[in-house]
Write a protein that holds these residues in place. Structure first.
Motif, PDB file in Angstrom:
ATOM      1  N   GLU A 117      18.398  -1.338   5.649  1.00  0.00           N
ATOM      2  CA  GLU A 117      17.919  -2.720   5.799  1.00  0.00           C
ATOM      3  C   GLU A 117      16.648  -2.800   6.642  1.00  0.00           C
ATOM      4  O   GLU A 117      15.738  -3.568   6.330  1.00  0.00           O
ATOM      5  CB  GLU A 117      19.009  -3.605   6.428  1.00  0.00           C
ATOM      6  CG  GLU A 117      20.252  -3.781   5.570  1.00  0.00           C
ATOM      7  CD  GLU A 117      21.280  -2.691   5.810  1.00  0.00           C
ATOM      8  OE1 GLU A 117      20.965  -1.731   6.546  1.00  0.00           O
ATOM      9  OE2 GLU A 117      22.391  -2.794   5.254  1.00  0.00           O
ATOM     10  N   GLU A 118      16.581  -1.999   7.707  1.00  0.00           N
ATOM     11  CA  GLU A 118      15.395  -2.037   8.565  1.00  0.00           C
ATOM     12  C   GLU A 118      14.160  -1.539   7.815  1.00  0.00           C
ATOM     13  O   GLU A 118      13.069  -2.104   7.937  1.00  0.00           O
ATOM     14  CB  GLU A 118      15.623  -1.203   9.821  1.00  0.00           C
ATOM     15  CG  GLU A 118      16.660  -1.793  10.771  1.00  0.00           C
ATOM     16  CD  GLU A 118      16.802  -0.973  12.040  1.00  0.00           C
ATOM     17  OE1 GLU A 118      16.077   0.032  12.182  1.00  0.00           O
ATOM     18  OE2 GLU A 118      17.627  -1.355  12.885  1.00  0.00           O
ATOM     19  N   GLU A 119      14.330  -0.481   7.032  1.00  0.00           N
ATOM     20  CA  GLU A 119      13.212   0.045   6.251  1.00  0.00           C
ATOM     21  C   GLU A 119      12.759  -0.986   5.222  1.00  0.00           C
ATOM     22  O   GLU A 119      11.558  -1.170   4.993  1.00  0.00           O
ATOM     23  CB  GLU A 119      13.604   1.344   5.536  1.00  0.00           C
ATOM     24  CG  GLU A 119      12.467   1.909   4.682  1.00  0.00           C
ATOM     25  CD  GLU A 119      12.877   3.112   3.843  1.00  0.00           C
ATOM     26  OE1 GLU A 119      12.028   3.638   3.118  1.00  0.00           O
ATOM     27  OE2 GLU A 119      14.072   3.499   3.910  1.00  0.00           O
ATOM     28  N   LEU A 120      13.723  -1.676   4.609  1.00  0.00           N
ATOM     29  CA  LEU A 120      13.389  -2.704   3.623  1.00  0.00           C
ATOM     30  C   LEU A 120      12.519  -3.793   4.245  1.00  0.00           C
ATOM     31  O   LEU A 120      11.514  -4.217   3.665  1.00  0.00           O
ATOM     32  CB  LEU A 120      14.661  -3.312   3.034  1.00  0.00           C
ATOM     33  CG  LEU A 120      14.475  -4.461   2.025  1.00  0.00           C
ATOM     34  CD1 LEU A 120      13.682  -3.992   0.809  1.00  0.00           C
ATOM     35  CD2 LEU A 120      15.834  -5.010   1.599  1.00  0.00           C
ATOM     36  N   VAL A 121      12.883  -4.239   5.433  1.00  0.00           N
ATOM     37  CA  VAL A 121      12.122  -5.292   6.114  1.00  0.00           C
ATOM     38  C   VAL A 121      10.709  -4.809   6.437  1.00  0.00           C
ATOM     39  O   VAL A 121       9.727  -5.543   6.230  1.00  0.00           O
ATOM     40  CB  VAL A 121      12.839  -5.744   7.397  1.00  0.00           C
ATOM     41  CG1 VAL A 121      11.927  -6.619   8.252  1.00  0.00           C
ATOM     42  CG2 VAL A 121      14.105  -6.508   7.040  1.00  0.00           C
ATOM     43  N   VAL A 122      10.587  -3.577   6.927  1.00  0.00           N
ATOM     44  CA  VAL A 122       9.264  -3.027   7.254  1.00  0.00           C
ATOM     45  C   VAL A 122       8.398  -2.974   6.003  1.00  0.00           C
ATOM     46  O   VAL A 122       7.216  -3.358   6.020  1.00  0.00           O
ATOM     47  CB  VAL A 122       9.398  -1.618   7.875  1.00  0.00           C
ATOM     48  CG1 VAL A 122       8.032  -0.943   7.954  1.00  0.00           C
ATOM     49  CG2 VAL A 122      10.009  -1.711   9.259  1.00  0.00           C
ATOM     50  N   ARG A 123       8.978  -2.526   4.916  1.00  0.00           N
ATOM     51  CA  ARG A 123       8.208  -2.402   3.676  1.00  0.00           C
ATOM     52  C   ARG A 123       7.802  -3.774   3.140  1.00  0.00           C
ATOM     53  O   ARG A 123       6.675  -3.963   2.676  1.00  0.00           O
ATOM     54  CB  ARG A 123       9.024  -1.656   2.624  1.00  0.00           C
ATOM     55  CG  ARG A 123       9.223  -0.191   2.937  1.00  0.00           C
ATOM     56  CD  ARG A 123       9.473   0.582   1.666  1.00  0.00           C
ATOM     57  NE  ARG A 123       9.864   1.945   1.911  1.00  0.00           N
ATOM     58  CZ  ARG A 123       9.847   2.893   0.974  1.00  0.00           C
ATOM     59  NH1 ARG A 123       9.447   2.585  -0.247  1.00  0.00           N
ATOM     60  NH2 ARG A 123      10.199   4.119   1.248  1.00  0.00           N
TER      61      ARG A 123
END
Length: 234
Positions: free
Chosen positions: A109-115
């Protein structure tokens, strides 16, 4: 937290769809979650979104077909794919259809938000900002940042999402140095050893794509970074 961007999430897995919609909502996004393609298309016809997040495996239509129907309704709406598929051919197909990114499940989820933030900061226009250049002439090549196309004369050349982003950054700074730090923080969101190794691989790919015009070179500048050089012929 104020909703900065409006997203439509198309995910038929109830647990994952709920988790992602709640998490993205907590991070300040306005999220519309639909569980099938037909419902998503109706939402896109009647609402304005900044980004579509499409699951590839849907019950009524695969995400690849859905993306083309989305483009027919709103050609300006960027989209990315979420998928459990790991075959390279599926990833390449996703990018060839115009996806701005492709994330494999299980989703961090954190990677998704960053992307999402990185993508939208580049893709969504600010009405108060200066108009951005969308066409770059690179020797005999043309790079169009609106249609996500690289062409040599009239022939299209397929690029992955990372290749396209990297070439765009180099083209915006043509004949000027782009430092390793600038490239890595812009394209990979992180300046570290492993991404630097990946950068060298992508530079090699771009050199091959641009090899048809001998006036073009991507120069490694004294371990500081790279420069896209185009010789001017008189």
């Amino acid at each position: 937290m104020e909703n900065k961007y409006k997203l439509i999430l198309v995910e038929d897995d109830a647990s994952l769809g709920y988790l992602l919609s709640e998490y993205l909502g907590m991070k300040g996004f306005g999220v519309t979650w639909t569980k099938n393609a037909q419902e998503a298309l109706k939402k896109i016809e009647t609402n304005v979104f900044d980004l579509a997040i499409l699951d590839v495996m849907l019950p009524d239509m695969d995400g690849f077909e859905l993306s083309q129907k989305v483009k027919a309704i709103n050609p300006e709406l960027p989209f990315l794919f979420l998928t459990a598929r790991s075959l390279k051919i599926d990833v390449l197909k996703g990018f060839s259809l115009g996806a701005v990114d492709y994330l494999k499940k299980p989703i961090d989820e954190e990677e998704l938000v960053v992307r999402i933030n990185a993508l939208l900061s580049r893709l969504v226009s600010n009405p108060d900002s200066e108009p951005q250049e969308t066409n770059f002439k690179i020797g005999g090549y043309t790079l169009n940042t609106e249609s996500f196309e690289l062409r040599y004369n009239s022939e299209p050349i397929k690029l992955t999402g990372k290749e396209f982003d990297l070439l765009t950054l180099l083209a915006k700074n043509m004949n000027q140095l782009c430092t390793h730090k600038e490239i890595l923080t812009t394209i990979w969101d992180k300046n570290d050893y492993f991404n630097k190794k990946s950068l060298n691989v992508f530079i090699s790919h771009l050199r091959k794509h641009l090899s048809r015009d001998p006036r073009i070179s991507i120069v490694n500048v004294n371990r500081r970074g790279f420069m896209l050089k185009v010789e001017v012929t008189v």
